[in-house]
Design a protein around this motif. Structure first.
Motif, short mmCIF file in Angstrom:
data_model
loop_
_atom_site.label_atom_id
_atom_site.label_comp_id
_atom_site.label_asym_id
_atom_site.label_seq_id
_atom_site.Cartn_x
_atom_site.Cartn_y
_atom_site.Cartn_z
N LYS A 198 0.75 -1.27 -0.08
CA LYS A 198 -0.03 0.11 0.03
C LYS A 198 0.74 1.10 0.23
O LYS A 198 0.56 2.30 0.48
N GLU A 199 1.84 1.04 -0.75
CA GLU A 199 3.08 2.34 -0.64
C GLU A 199 2.66 3.44 -1.18
O GLU A 199 2.11 3.21 -2.44
N THR A 200 2.54 4.51 -0.71
CA THR A 200 2.33 5.79 -1.40
C THR A 200 3.58 6.64 -1.79
O THR A 200 4.62 6.25 -1.16
N TRP A 201 3.52 7.71 -2.43
CA TRP A 201 4.80 8.53 -3.13
C TRP A 201 5.26 9.08 -1.95
O TRP A 201 6.52 9.10 -1.62
N MET A 202 4.51 9.44 -0.85
CA MET A 202 4.87 10.18 0.31
C MET A 202 5.68 9.03 1.18
O MET A 202 6.73 9.41 1.79
N HIS A 203 5.28 7.81 1.11
CA HIS A 203 5.87 7.00 2.10
C HIS A 203 7.21 6.32 1.29
O HIS A 203 8.14 6.25 1.82
N THR A 204 7.03 6.27 0.01
CA THR A 204 8.46 6.12 -0.62
C THR A 204 9.48 7.17 -0.61
O THR A 204 10.74 6.65 -0.22
N VAL A 205 9.10 8.47 -0.51
CA VAL A 205 10.13 9.27 -0.32
C VAL A 205 10.69 9.21 1.04
O VAL A 205 11.74 9.21 1.49
N LEU A 206 9.66 8.97 2.22
CA LEU A 206 10.39 8.79 3.49
C LEU A 206 11.22 7.50 3.56
O LEU A 206 12.09 7.59 4.40
N LEU A 207 10.82 6.52 3.05
CA LEU A 207 11.65 5.19 3.08
C LEU A 207 12.74 5.47 2.32
O LEU A 207 13.79 5.03 2.77
N SER A 208 12.98 6.29 1.37
CA SER A 208 14.22 6.56 0.58
C SER A 208 15.16 7.34 1.40
O SER A 208 16.49 7.18 1.52
N PHE A 209 14.49 8.38 2.11
CA PHE A 209 15.14 9.19 3.14
C PHE A 209 15.78 8.38 4.17
O PHE A 209 17.31 8.18 4.51
N GLN A 210 15.18 7.35 4.70
CA GLN A 210 15.79 6.44 5.78
C GLN A 210 16.65 5.46 5.17
O GLN A 210 17.69 5.01 5.95
N SER A 211 16.56 5.08 3.95
CA SER A 211 17.39 4.11 3.33
C SER A 211 18.91 4.56 3.11
O SER A 211 19.83 3.73 3.11
N LEU A 212 19.03 5.88 3.14
CA LEU A 212 20.28 6.48 2.97
C LEU A 212 21.12 6.42 4.32
O LEU A 212 22.24 6.07 4.07
N GLY A 270 16.58 0.54 16.60
CA GLY A 270 15.84 -0.05 15.39
C GLY A 270 16.43 0.76 14.30
O GLY A 270 16.96 2.08 14.36
N SER A 271 16.14 0.25 13.11
CA SER A 271 16.72 0.79 11.89
C SER A 271 16.02 2.02 11.39
O SER A 271 16.39 2.72 10.60
N HIS A 272 14.83 1.93 11.68
CA HIS A 272 13.86 3.24 11.36
C HIS A 272 14.30 4.60 12.18
O HIS A 272 14.53 5.51 11.51
N ARG A 273 14.74 4.31 13.48
CA ARG A 273 15.30 5.53 14.08
C ARG A 273 16.46 5.72 13.77
O ARG A 273 16.96 7.05 13.50
N ILE A 274 17.63 4.78 13.46
CA ILE A 274 18.92 4.95 13.17
C ILE A 274 18.94 5.63 11.64
O ILE A 274 19.78 6.62 11.34
N GLY A 275 18.08 5.34 10.82
CA GLY A 275 17.76 5.80 9.49
C GLY A 275 17.73 7.27 9.44
O GLY A 275 18.17 8.01 8.70
N PHE A 276 16.48 7.86 10.32
CA PHE A 276 16.47 9.14 10.57
C PHE A 276 17.69 9.90 10.98
O PHE A 276 17.89 11.09 10.59
N ILE A 277 18.63 9.29 11.49
CA ILE A 277 19.62 9.82 12.41
C ILE A 277 20.65 10.04 11.58
O ILE A 277 21.45 10.98 11.36
N PHE A 278 21.01 8.98 10.70
CA PHE A 278 22.22 8.70 9.89
C PHE A 278 22.10 9.31 8.40
O PHE A 278 22.97 9.61 7.78
N ALA A 279 20.74 9.42 8.10
CA ALA A 279 20.34 9.80 6.69
C ALA A 279 20.98 11.31 6.41
O ALA A 279 21.81 11.48 5.25
N PRO A 280 20.66 12.35 7.23
CA PRO A 280 21.45 13.67 6.91
C PRO A 280 22.85 13.60 6.86
O PRO A 280 23.80 14.32 6.09
#
Length: 792
Positions: free
Chosen positions: A16-30, A225-235
């Protein structure tokens, strides 16, 4: 309204992925997936011996290799082809193996042959009856191919684990080398010997301790967790990529604009034309430019294919090409100015290619980026171990689900601390990026080669492409990876031997656990007793039936397990209601709640003995106590109410079962859960238990036992059904006991050394590992463990 999920079951957000969700996951994946690829420029050129740069054209040749390797392996193979082979959103070598198990029938995991017979009663199970191709028939027929595929899956998993050990060490050491260089420049002395002495002291007292401190901090934050680490490490990764790509553009313009011609494959031809055995070894260092590509696939369960592709195409790939081109331009210019023999050891380091005014800024960024760069392999290691654990190929460890929406995001504390200790040992023992790079390059290319082999089989057996296309895929990508593998093997004595040590250690653990689990299961199958034995014993030999419910946990799905028959022989009594519970891991990520539970009878109706098979995927965490017991009782009540009336006086054949679950009964629930004193229903209790399993919330206090009652208005319910449901409710009120088998494996006299060794390792892991999940929260007063000696 969607039906509620059973405990341990998560919806798949990728569908059920939306474009907004895709952009958010792309940011975390960095911050999680691409930190590894982004920090590879720290050590790729540095891993090539400086003697191999014989002229300024050498930089062109190596850049051509890097450009085409990144394009062919990372972009074409992984981003375009391999990411399409996800197993319902899950990636990695075991995801490919699970696809082959289901569609190629090559599974060797412990499983009862009667499972195939049980599945025919599963009306909701999707039909996959396709015409058998020649390749599928050939692979299914030859047992040796099954063992080969399992070995490939285990080998690929071991390589990813070794990658998680080696990558943090080389990343932080490479970044700390920039700190050492900066401090050396600050303490610069006119005496060359004095400068070298200061450099050695800084390496001993600053570089290695700083690297170890970063490693400890990195592994400590994994529990968030990877979702919190993703937000911290992505920038950090974004700033790092913009910085090194800007450096690359500056170096191209300032030093050698013609470096862009290195994209021509003629420079690769020139390299091969003048290559030697010594220069062939230097190709092993270039393997590191694609280190992290395998993590794109292995970390797929943490994000989505669309988000990973978007990030790679839009940012990662162009930034890396510019960075490597800038380094090559700097090296080419430096080599054209003076002889390479007169250059310092780090003449090709990314640090020296940076403009002089930003050296210290680069050092700080490199330290942060190095810590982030190791995250991809650590996360991939958790994913792979979780898959191996679910498929009985890894010892029992604690798995914490760090997200309540994306179930693939897991944290495994035991594995985390073991990997940290091994990585610290390498950092302190080797403290040399070249030797660690030799081992890392071998691990990277070996893992890629395993993926290529399994992927070619998936194309033939799952995608049903032609054998010619599958062979072309194997030969094209396999030949490139085999070339790099050969160059890495030549460096075996220069550090790559440590990878062999890690491989032997992890492979021994996996093979021993799989072997012991399989042999124990085969022993249970060979020594089980028939259901008639239990019926005759209870009716004719004076066995007592005591009030209550007895849950018997067993791996087999037909017959009576040997440990329970051993118990009844010595203690001739069992409960008024007996439920045999089996957990079956299917080679697929998720099992929908509607087909999770299979319920059947054991013996005649009056015997009140049932069998429940709980099926789950390798991405799911099944909670085996608490509300799980309530779920089974409710579904047994549903089974009793939907069973065909013409079978009322008959004995159900062994193995005949009915799928029960959400939405299976049109008239509603057969058993209604009562509200407890605090007004908490069974459904709310299940929700609380589900939140607890994610690690974000912990259950406070002792959960009260849920009571059941029959529905008030049920005119269609038969008298016999009502009586049996009442008996189930009365047994529930009387109490519950849990029977578990405690196995003690003993090797038969005359067995060879290999068998004795594997069993010895399995027994050691079993005794020193964690308890089975089902036994973790069972009250000691209600737990009955029956010990048996298994002679294999």
């Amino acid at each position: 309204m969607d039906p509620p999920l059973s405990p341990g079951t998560y919806s798949n957000p990728i569908k059920k992925e939306t474009w907004m969700h895709t952009v958010l996951l792309s940011f975390q994946s960095l911050g999680v997936v691409y930190g590894r690829l982004s920090t590879a420029p720290l050590y790729v050129f540095s891993s090539i011996p400086r003697q191999e740069f014989k002229s300024d054209e050498s930089a062109y040749e190596y850049l051509s290799f890097i450009f085409w390797t990144l394009t062919i392996v990372s972009l074409v193979k992984y981003a375009i082809i391999v990411l399409r082979a996800d197993d319902d959103g899950e990636g990695g070598t075991f995801a490919l193996y699970s696809l082959l198990c289901r569609h190629g029938k090559v599974g060797l995991l412990p499983n009862d042959k009667s499972d195939s017979n049980i599945m025919q009663y599963d009306d909701d199970f999707p039909s996959r009856s396709k015409l058998e191709s020649r390749a599928r028939r050939a692979i299914t027929k030859h047992k040796s191919s099954h063992y080969l595929m399992l070995f490939l899956a285990l080998l690929g998993s071991c390589m990813i684990i070794a990658d998680a050990v080696l990558t943090p060490a080389i990343s932080v050491l490479s970044a700390a080398a920039s700190l050492r260089r900066s401090l050396t420049d600050i303490k610069y002395s006119s005496s060359h010997e004095r400068e070298e002495s200061i450099s050695r002291d800084i390496k001993r007292y600053v570089q290695v301790p700083v690297a170890c401190a970063i490693l400890v901090c990195l592994f400590t934050v994994q529990r968030y967790g990877s979702h919190r680490i993703g937000f911290i490490f992505a920038p950090i990764v974004i700033i790092w990529l913009l910085f090194i790509s800007g450096m690359g553009v500056f170096n191209i313009v300032h030093y050698d604009p013609h470096i862009i011609y290195a994209a021509s494959p003629k420079y690769i031809y020139k390299y091969f034309k003048s290559t030697s055995l010594r220069s062939w070894r230097s190709l092993g260092g270039l393997t590191l430019c694609v280190a992290g590509s395998e993590a794109m696939f292995a970390d797929l369960g943490h994000f989505s294919a669309k988000s990973i592709k978007m990030t790679f195409f839009c940012l990662i790939y162009p930034a890396l090409i510019l960075c490597y081109a800038g380094q090559a331009a700097f090296i080419s210019h430096t080599l054209s100015q003076k002889n390479s023999s007169g250059l310092p050891d780090e003449y090709n380091h990314l640090f020296l290619s940076a403009p002089e005014g930003v050296h210290h800024v680069y050092t700080v960024l490199a330290l942060f980026a190095a810590a982030v760069g190791s995250q991809a392999t650590i996360t991939a290691c958790f994913s792979i171990v979780n898959q191996c654990l679910a498929l009985s190929c890894f010892p029992r460890v604690k798995v914490i689900h760090t997200s309540d929406t994306i179930h693939g995001q897991v944290y495994i504390p035991d594995v985390n601390w073991i990997v940290m200790v091994l990585s610290l040992a390498i950092t302190i023992g080797f403290h040399d990026t070249t030797r660690i790079g030799n081992a890392l390059g071998t691990a990277v290319v070996s893992s890629m080669l395993v993926t290529t082999c399994l992927m070619s089989l998936v194309m033939a057996l799952y995608w049903e492409k032609s054998l010619l296309l599958s062979a072309c895929f194997l030969l094209f990508f396999g030949s490139i990876e085999a070339m790099y593998l050969s160059s890495n093997i030549l460096n075996f004595h220069k550090g790559a031997w440590y990878l062999a040590v890690l491989l032997v250690l992890s492979l021994t653990i996996m093979v021993s656990w799989h072997y012991g689990t399989l042999k124990k299961y085969q022993f249970d199958l060979e020594n089980k007793v028939s259901t008639e034995w239990l019926t005759d014993l209870s009716s004719g030999l004076g066995v007592s039936r005591v009030p209550g419910i007895g849950f018997v946990y067993t791996d087999i799905v037909t017959g009576i397990p040997a440990f329970f028959s051993h118990f009844i022989t010595n203690v001739p009594a069992f409960h008024q209601v007996l439920i045999f519970v089996s957990f079956k891991s299917l080679p697929e990520p998720f099992v929908p709640p509607s087909r999770r539970y299979l319920i059947g009878r054991v013996g005649p109706r009056d015997n009140r003995t049932y069998r429940c098979i709980v099926r789950y995927g390798y991405r799911e965490h099944i909670r085996d106590t608490g509300d799980f017991e309530e779920q089974i009782i409710r579904f047994i009540g549903e089974f009793i109410s939907v069973e065909k009336p013409d079978a009322e006086s008959l004995v159900a054949p062994e193995g005949r079962m009915i799928v029960v679950g959400v939405g299976k009964q049109p008239e509603g629930d057969a058993l209604i859960p009562l509200q407890d004193k605090e007004g908490t229903s069974a459904a709310n209790a299940a929700t609380q238990m589900n939140a607890s399993s994610t690690g974000d919330a912990k259950e406070k206090g002792k959960k009260k036992k849920v009571r059941f009652m029959l529905p008030d208005h049920s005119p269609k319910m038969r008298v016999s059904v009502r009586e049996e449901l009442n008996a189930l409710i009365e047994a529930r009120e009387s109490g519950t006991a849990y029977f578990l088998g405690q196995s003690h494996l003993v090797v038969r006299n005359g067995s060879d050394f290999l068998k004795r060794f594997l069993v010895m390792v399995y027994v050691f892991l079993d005794k020193n590992g964690r308890e089975p999940h089902v036994a973790l929260n069972i009250p000691h007063a209600a737990l009955v463990e029956v010990g048996m000696v298994y002679t294999i």
